[in-house]
Design a protein around this motif. Structure first.
Motif, PDB file in Angstrom:
ATOM      1  N   LEU A   5       0.781  -1.186   0.019  1.00 52.29           N
ATOM      2  CA  LEU A   5      -0.024  -0.183   0.010  1.00 52.29           C
ATOM      3  C   LEU A   5       0.955   1.031  -0.030  1.00 52.29           C
ATOM      4  CD1 LEU A   5      -2.856  -0.632   2.520  1.00 52.29           C
ATOM      5  CD2 LEU A   5      -2.876  -0.961   0.223  1.00 52.29           C
ATOM      6  N   ASN A   6       0.484   2.143  -0.706  1.00 52.73           N
ATOM      7  CA  ASN A   6       1.281   3.507  -0.921  1.00 52.73           C
ATOM      8  C   ASN A   6       0.302   4.629  -0.484  1.00 52.73           C
ATOM      9  OD1 ASN A   6       3.908   3.168  -2.563  1.00 52.73           O
ATOM     10  ND2 ASN A   6       2.495   2.126  -3.903  1.00 52.73           N
ATOM     11  N   ILE A   7       0.678   4.933   0.716  1.00 52.48           N
ATOM     12  CA  ILE A   7      -0.171   6.186   1.414  1.00 52.48           C
ATOM     13  C   ILE A   7       0.378   7.550   1.135  1.00 52.48           C
ATOM     14  CG2 ILE A   7      -1.053   6.898   3.782  1.00 52.48           C
ATOM     15  CD1 ILE A   7      -0.701   3.963   4.646  1.00 52.48           C
ATOM     16  N   LYS A   8      -0.488   8.362   0.723  1.00 51.32           N
ATOM     17  CA  LYS A   8      -0.018   9.773   0.526  1.00 51.32           C
ATOM     18  C   LYS A   8      -1.014  10.624   1.243  1.00 51.32           C
ATOM     19  CE  LYS A   8       1.718   8.467  -4.134  1.00 51.32           C
ATOM     20  NZ  LYS A   8       1.464   8.595  -5.514  1.00 51.32           N
ATOM     21  N   ASP A   9      -0.897  11.834   1.350  1.00 48.65           N
ATOM     22  CA  ASP A   9      -1.570  12.802   1.802  1.00 48.65           C
ATOM     23  C   ASP A   9      -2.321  13.634   0.613  1.00 48.65           C
ATOM     24  OD1 ASP A   9       0.138  14.968   0.852  1.00 48.65           O
ATOM     25  OD2 ASP A   9       0.769  15.316   2.919  1.00 48.65           O
ATOM     26  N   THR A  10      -3.041  14.643   1.200  1.00 55.64           N
ATOM     27  CA  THR A  10      -3.932  15.235   0.069  1.00 55.64           C
ATOM     28  C   THR A  10      -3.115  16.036  -0.903  1.00 55.64           C
ATOM     29  OG1 THR A  10      -4.363  16.999   1.567  1.00 55.64           O
ATOM     30  CG2 THR A  10      -6.002  15.277   1.426  1.00 55.64           C
ATOM     31  N   SER A  11      -1.956  16.302  -0.648  1.00 50.99           N
ATOM     32  CA  SER A  11      -1.047  17.078  -1.500  1.00 50.99           C
ATOM     33  C   SER A  11      -0.118  16.129  -2.326  1.00 50.99           C
ATOM     34  CB  SER A  11      -0.070  18.014  -0.801  1.00 50.99           C
ATOM     35  OG  SER A  11       0.685  17.335   0.031  1.00 50.99           O
ATOM     36  N   GLY A  12      -0.350  14.771  -2.010  1.00 49.47           N
ATOM     37  CA  GLY A  12       0.397  13.657  -2.796  1.00 49.47           C
ATOM     38  C   GLY A  12       1.689  13.318  -2.216  1.00 49.47           C
ATOM     39  N   ALA A  13       2.095  13.878  -1.153  1.00 51.13           N
ATOM     40  CA  ALA A  13       3.379  13.601  -0.437  1.00 51.13           C
ATOM     41  C   ALA A  13       3.203  12.225   0.361  1.00 51.13           C
ATOM     42  CB  ALA A  13       3.757  14.598   0.452  1.00 51.13           C
ATOM     43  N   PRO A  14       4.176  11.329   0.357  1.00 50.80           N
ATOM     44  CA  PRO A  14       4.209  10.107   1.081  1.00 50.80           C
ATOM     45  C   PRO A  14       3.978  10.324   2.466  1.00 50.80           C
ATOM     46  CG  PRO A  14       6.400  10.407   0.314  1.00 50.80           C
ATOM     47  CD  PRO A  14       5.381  11.530  -0.395  1.00 50.80           C
ATOM     48  N   VAL A  15       3.205   9.538   3.018  1.00 47.63           N
ATOM     49  CA  VAL A  15       2.891   9.677   4.742  1.00 47.63           C
ATOM     50  C   VAL A  15       3.898   8.569   5.396  1.00 47.63           C
ATOM     51  CG1 VAL A  15       1.256   9.081   6.415  1.00 47.63           C
ATOM     52  CG2 VAL A  15       0.603  10.328   4.308  1.00 47.63           C
ATOM     53  N   THR A  16       4.780   8.933   5.841  1.00 47.15           N
ATOM     54  CA  THR A  16       5.874   8.178   6.449  1.00 47.15           C
ATOM     55  C   THR A  16       5.389   7.913   8.117  1.00 47.15           C
ATOM     56  OG1 THR A  16       7.301   9.872   6.975  1.00 47.15           O
ATOM     57  CG2 THR A  16       7.703   8.852   5.103  1.00 47.15           C
ATOM     58  N   GLY A  17       6.089   6.779   8.561  1.00 46.67           N
ATOM     59  CA  GLY A  17       6.036   6.744   9.936  1.00 46.67           C
ATOM     60  C   GLY A  17       4.602   6.080  10.601  1.00 46.67           C
ATOM     61  N   ALA A  18       3.727   5.742   9.743  1.00 49.77           N
ATOM     62  CA  ALA A  18       2.311   5.015  10.257  1.00 49.77           C
ATOM     63  C   ALA A  18       2.808   3.635  10.570  1.00 49.77           C
ATOM     64  CB  ALA A  18       1.472   5.217   8.986  1.00 49.77           C
ATOM     65  N   ARG A  19       1.543   3.167  11.362  1.00 55.16           N
ATOM     66  CA  ARG A  19       1.363   1.953  11.760  1.00 55.16           C
ATOM     67  C   ARG A  19       0.402   1.390  11.194  1.00 55.16           C
ATOM     68  NH1 ARG A  19       0.490   1.212  17.024  1.00 55.16           N
ATOM     69  NH2 ARG A  19       0.546   3.622  17.314  1.00 55.16           N
ATOM     70  N   LEU A  20       0.384   0.140  10.579  1.00 56.73           N
ATOM     71  CA  LEU A  20      -0.724  -0.423   9.825  1.00 56.73           C
ATOM     72  C   LEU A  20      -1.043  -1.929  10.447  1.00 56.73           C
ATOM     73  CD1 LEU A  20      -0.053   1.553   7.566  1.00 56.73           C
ATOM     74  CD2 LEU A  20      -0.502  -0.003   5.893  1.00 56.73           C
ATOM     75  N   ASN A  21      -2.138  -2.004  10.709  1.00 59.11           N
ATOM     76  CA  ASN A  21      -2.816  -3.544  11.088  1.00 59.11           C
ATOM     77  C   ASN A  21      -3.692  -3.860  10.253  1.00 59.11           C
ATOM     78  OD1 ASN A  21      -1.527  -4.186  13.757  1.00 59.11           O
ATOM     79  ND2 ASN A  21      -2.194  -2.049  14.125  1.00 59.11           N
ATOM     80  N   PHE A  22      -3.609  -4.878   9.515  1.00 61.02           N
ATOM     81  CA  PHE A  22      -4.559  -5.478   8.562  1.00 61.02           C
ATOM     82  C   PHE A  22      -5.316  -6.859   9.262  1.00 61.02           C
ATOM     83  CE2 PHE A  22      -2.907  -4.290   4.409  1.00 61.02           C
ATOM     84  CZ  PHE A  22      -1.701  -3.617   4.645  1.00 61.02           C
ATOM     85  N   GLU A  23      -6.554  -6.673   8.944  1.00 65.56           N
ATOM     86  CA  GLU A  23      -7.666  -7.739   9.188  1.00 65.56           C
ATOM     87  C   GLU A  23      -8.246  -8.301   7.904  1.00 65.56           C
ATOM     88  OE1 GLU A  23     -10.688  -6.784  12.269  1.00 65.56           O
ATOM     89  OE2 GLU A  23     -11.668  -8.622  11.912  1.00 65.56           O
ATOM     90  N   GLY A  24      -8.300  -9.646   7.734  1.00 67.14           N
ATOM     91  CA  GLY A  24      -8.877 -10.240   6.603  1.00 67.14           C
ATOM     92  C   GLY A  24     -10.005 -11.000   7.021  1.00 67.14           C
ATOM     93  N   ASN A  25     -11.257 -10.928   6.324  1.00 70.98           N
ATOM     94  CA  ASN A  25     -12.499 -11.784   6.545  1.00 70.98           C
ATOM     95  C   ASN A  25     -12.843 -12.285   5.426  1.00 70.98           C
ATOM     96  OD1 ASN A  25     -13.275 -11.880   9.687  1.00 70.98           O
ATOM     97  ND2 ASN A  25     -12.574  -9.503   9.116  1.00 70.98           N
TER      98      ASN A  25
END
Ligand SMILES: [Cu+2]
Length: 83
Positions: A5-25
Motif C-alpha cells: 500500500l502506498n499512502i499519500k496525503d492530500t497534497s500527494g506527499a508520502p505519509v511516513t511513520g504510520a503503523r498499519l494493522n490488517f484484518e482479513g475476513n
C-alpha cells in the motif's frame, strides 16, 4: 500473499511513520479472521504478508495509525484467491 500500500496525503506527499494493522475476513460465517501488521518498505510504502488460508473472496480492513496518533480505516476486497 504480499500486499503493498502506498499512502499519500492530500497534497500527494508520502505519509511516513504510520503503523498499519490488517484484518482479513471471508464473506461466509464460521471462519476466524486473519490478522497481520506491516512494515514500511520505503517512504509511505507499506508491505504486509497475509496468510489467506482459504480460496475465495476476502475483505481486507486496514487500520492505520499515523505518526501523530490520528487513525483511519480503509477497506478493500481481494476476489478469487486461488488455492
Ligand atoms: Cu473461508
Amino acid at each position: 500473499m504480499t500486499i503493498t500500500l502506498n499512502i499519500k496525503d492530500t497534497s500527494g506527499a508520502p505519509v511516513t511513520g504510520a503503523r498499519l494493522n490488517f484484518e482479513g475476513n471471508m464473506s461466509h460465517a464460521g471462519m476466524a479472521p486473519v490478522f497481520t501488521g506491516a512494515s514500511e518498505a520505503g517512504p509511505g510504502r507499506y508491505q504486509s504478508v497475509m496468510d489467506l488460508s482459504m480460496a475465495g473472496d476476502w475483505n481486507i480492513t486496514v487500520k492505520v495509525t499515523l505518526s501523530d496518533g490520528r487513525k483511519l480505516d480503509h477497506e478493500f476486497e481481494i476476489e478469487g484467491v486461488e488455492p
